[in-house]
Design a protein around this motif. Structure first.
Motif, mmCIF file in Angstrom:
data_model
loop_
_atom_site.group_PDB
_atom_site.id
_atom_site.type_symbol
_atom_site.label_atom_id
_atom_site.label_comp_id
_atom_site.label_asym_id
_atom_site.label_seq_id
_atom_site.Cartn_x
_atom_site.Cartn_y
_atom_site.Cartn_z
ATOM 1 N N ARG A 206 0.848 -1.194 0.000
ATOM 2 C CA ARG A 206 0.000 0.000 0.000
ATOM 3 C C ARG A 206 0.880 1.238 0.000
ATOM 4 O O ARG A 206 1.830 1.321 0.771
ATOM 5 C CB ARG A 206 -0.909 0.019 1.228
ATOM 6 C CG ARG A 206 -1.940 -1.098 1.241
ATOM 7 C CD ARG A 206 -2.830 -0.992 2.466
ATOM 8 N NE ARG A 206 -3.823 -2.044 2.513
ATOM 9 C CZ ARG A 206 -4.705 -2.202 3.493
ATOM 10 N NH1 ARG A 206 -4.698 -1.353 4.519
ATOM 11 N NH2 ARG A 206 -5.575 -3.184 3.463
ATOM 12 N N LEU A 207 0.544 2.176 -0.846
ATOM 13 C CA LEU A 207 1.338 3.391 -0.989
ATOM 14 C C LEU A 207 1.480 4.104 0.352
ATOM 15 O O LEU A 207 0.500 4.365 1.039
ATOM 16 C CB LEU A 207 0.677 4.327 -2.006
ATOM 17 C CG LEU A 207 1.459 5.603 -2.355
ATOM 18 C CD1 LEU A 207 2.755 5.244 -3.058
ATOM 19 C CD2 LEU A 207 0.611 6.515 -3.242
ATOM 20 N N GLY A 208 2.733 4.407 0.714
ATOM 21 C CA GLY A 208 2.987 5.163 1.939
ATOM 22 C C GLY A 208 3.069 4.332 3.195
ATOM 23 O O GLY A 208 3.340 4.869 4.266
ATOM 24 N N GLU A 209 2.846 3.019 3.100
ATOM 25 C CA GLU A 209 2.897 2.155 4.274
ATOM 26 C C GLU A 209 4.114 1.238 4.183
ATOM 27 O O GLU A 209 4.247 0.469 3.230
ATOM 28 C CB GLU A 209 1.624 1.314 4.395
ATOM 29 C CG GLU A 209 0.387 2.120 4.752
ATOM 30 C CD GLU A 209 -0.810 1.226 5.022
ATOM 31 O OE1 GLU A 209 -0.616 0.000 5.199
ATOM 32 O OE2 GLU A 209 -1.937 1.745 5.046
ATOM 33 N N ALA A 210 4.990 1.317 5.179
ATOM 34 C CA ALA A 210 6.168 0.456 5.199
ATOM 35 C C ALA A 210 5.745 -0.979 5.490
ATOM 36 O O ALA A 210 5.012 -1.219 6.458
ATOM 37 C CB ALA A 210 7.158 0.934 6.253
ATOM 38 N N PRO A 211 6.176 -1.952 4.689
ATOM 39 C CA PRO A 211 5.813 -3.351 4.952
ATOM 40 C C PRO A 211 6.287 -3.821 6.328
ATOM 41 O O PRO A 211 5.586 -4.552 7.018
ATOM 42 C CB PRO A 211 6.519 -4.115 3.828
ATOM 43 C CG PRO A 211 6.792 -3.101 2.768
ATOM 44 C CD PRO A 211 6.987 -1.809 3.474
ATOM 45 N N LEU A 212 7.503 -3.397 6.709
ATOM 46 C CA LEU A 212 8.055 -3.754 8.020
ATOM 47 C C LEU A 212 8.505 -2.462 8.707
ATOM 48 O O LEU A 212 9.676 -2.081 8.641
ATOM 49 C CB LEU A 212 9.230 -4.724 7.864
ATOM 50 C CG LEU A 212 8.907 -6.094 7.267
ATOM 51 C CD1 LEU A 212 10.174 -6.913 7.079
ATOM 52 C CD2 LEU A 212 7.917 -6.856 8.143
ATOM 53 N N PRO A 213 7.595 -1.757 9.381
ATOM 54 C CA PRO A 213 7.919 -0.436 9.938
ATOM 55 C C PRO A 213 8.995 -0.451 11.012
ATOM 56 O O PRO A 213 9.674 0.543 11.222
ATOM 57 C CB PRO A 213 6.573 0.045 10.502
ATOM 58 C CG PRO A 213 5.758 -1.192 10.687
ATOM 59 C CD PRO A 213 6.201 -2.134 9.612
#
Length: 404
Positions: A206-213
């Motif tokens: 998803r745009l703008g969401e880090a897969p592993l924050p």
């Protein structure tokens, strides 16, 4: 107002508290500051810490205002407590250490308050009112310190994340002017100098969401230094790896973290990080539902990208033949020619030896050397297909450029 049982006179709890706390305050503050210096790591004479005199000054100001607020019957000036919280964060004093300092002040005043109330023989009602006023005052100050510290810490982390993203991007794009600058920026990113580095690309769902924050902290717990930046299509990181075995362990960690659509470049030098980024992107593009974490060179078959541009094939060749290409021209040509003749002879060592007018053992030694230098097996069809693509491209490139 509370009633003093000894003299049956009305006593204002805040006025009495101010009178008790102000008695011997300077000595207690000095003792607390000295205790903080000796027992709390963040409060020290080190440049990055808070000096003894600064700690003493902050406590003195906050306590002086606290007493004045009691005497004037007004709320305390919490700007001072907020200032201490912000300064602790700036000096990288842990929040727990800042809270410990505040508890030291509270405990010191509390012991003094308890003994003073006993000496004055005040009523139980008065003692309760005074201690309640003290508790409320210290709670307001403590809450203000914590609130501003957390705000400052959040802002500091955001600024650090923004700067780290810029530095990571500069390393990935090859914007560093020289090796010294490259290592300086890696050090600034808290990535220790290592024999190898690995670039990791994780596709963004998803745009703008880090897969592993929380990937940086997760890897640090596994003894991997890293720095990351989030782009529109992927989350990209640079990871320090000590050996090929630690690279395999990195892959296992990413699988455990459920990294999806993840490509690893394989080991590259600090100056090869831009190339590593491209290799990691290629590896990421080959992931599927059965294999979500792929290491370039180990898991990626080069024939998957055989139709790619010459630039990509050159990257593949530089990686897959990294131990062969730097060899002296004569030695390199002997190895590559032997491989080509062996293919023409359908894998027959005897026929290859006849074609080259060499002893069969010489042919075997050269073929074994190719396997040793590339890490690929001539008995594995997938490895063999890779070598055919890479060696033929490399030889044609040598012929067209006249490289030696």
């Amino acid at each position: 107002m509370a009633r003093d049982s000894a003299g049956d006179t009305s006593v204002d709890a805040k006025t009495l508290l101010a009178d008790i706390i102000s008695d011997g305050q300077a000595q207690r503050i000095a003792e607390v500051a000295e205790q903080a210096r000796s027992s709390i790591g963040g409060f020290s004479e080190k440049p990055e810490g808070m000096s003894f005199s600064e700690v003493l000054d902050w406590i003195s100001q906050i306590n002086a205002d606290a007493i004045a607020s009691l005497q004037d019957d007004r709320p305390p000036d919490l700007a001072l407590a907020r200032g201490l919280g912000a300064r602790c964060c700036e000096a990288q004093v842990a929040l727990a250490d800042a809270q410990t300092l505040q508890r030291m002040v509270f405990d010191s005043d509390w012991r003094h308050l308890f003994l003073s109330l006993r000496r004055r023989a005040v009523s139980m009602e008065t003692a309760v009112d005074v201690t309640a006023a003290h508790w409320e005052l210290m709670s307001q100050i403590g809450d203000a310190i914590v609130e501003v510290y957390r705000e400052a810490e959040t802002n500091r982390k955001m600024r650090r994340a923004e700067r780290n993203a810029v530095l990571v991007d500069a390393l990935l794009t090859g914007a560093m002017p020289d090796p010294d600058t490259t290592f300086a920026r890696l050090n600034e990113l808290m990535i220790a100098q290592a024999p190898f580095y690995c670039v990791v690309v994780i596709l963004v769902a998803r745009l703008g969401e880090a897969p592993l924050p929380n990937i940086e902290n997760s890897l640090r717990r596994e003894s991997f230094d890293s720095a990351w930046r989030l782009g529109a299509e992927s989350q990209v990181g640079i990871v320090a790896v000590q050996s090929h075995s630690s690279l395999r362990r990195l892959k296992d960690v990413l699988i455990r973290l459920k990294a999806v659509g993840t490509g690893l470049s394989g080991p590259v030098s600090a100056l090869e990080i831009p190339k590593g980024w491209r290799l990691a992107e290629l590896a990421s593009a080959t992931t599927n539902e059965y294999e979500q974490v792929v290491v370039f060179g180990d898991d990626v078959t080069n024939t998957m990208v055989a139709a790619a541009s010459p630039e990509v094939l050159r990257l593949l060749g530089d990686h897959g033949l990294s131990e062969i290409l730097p060899l002296p021209q004569v030695t390199r040509e002997h190895l590559l020619e032997t491989f080509e003749r062996w293919l023409d002879c359908k894998g027959s060592v005897r026929l290859t030896a006849i074609a080259l007018d060499r002893h069969p053992n010489t042919v075997r030694q050269r073929l074994n050397k190719i396997q040793e230098l590339t890490g690929k097996s001539l008995e594995n069809p997938r490895d063999l297909a890779d070598l055919v693509v890479l060696i033929r491209f490399a030889r044609s490139n040598f012929s067209s450029t006249g490289a030696r």
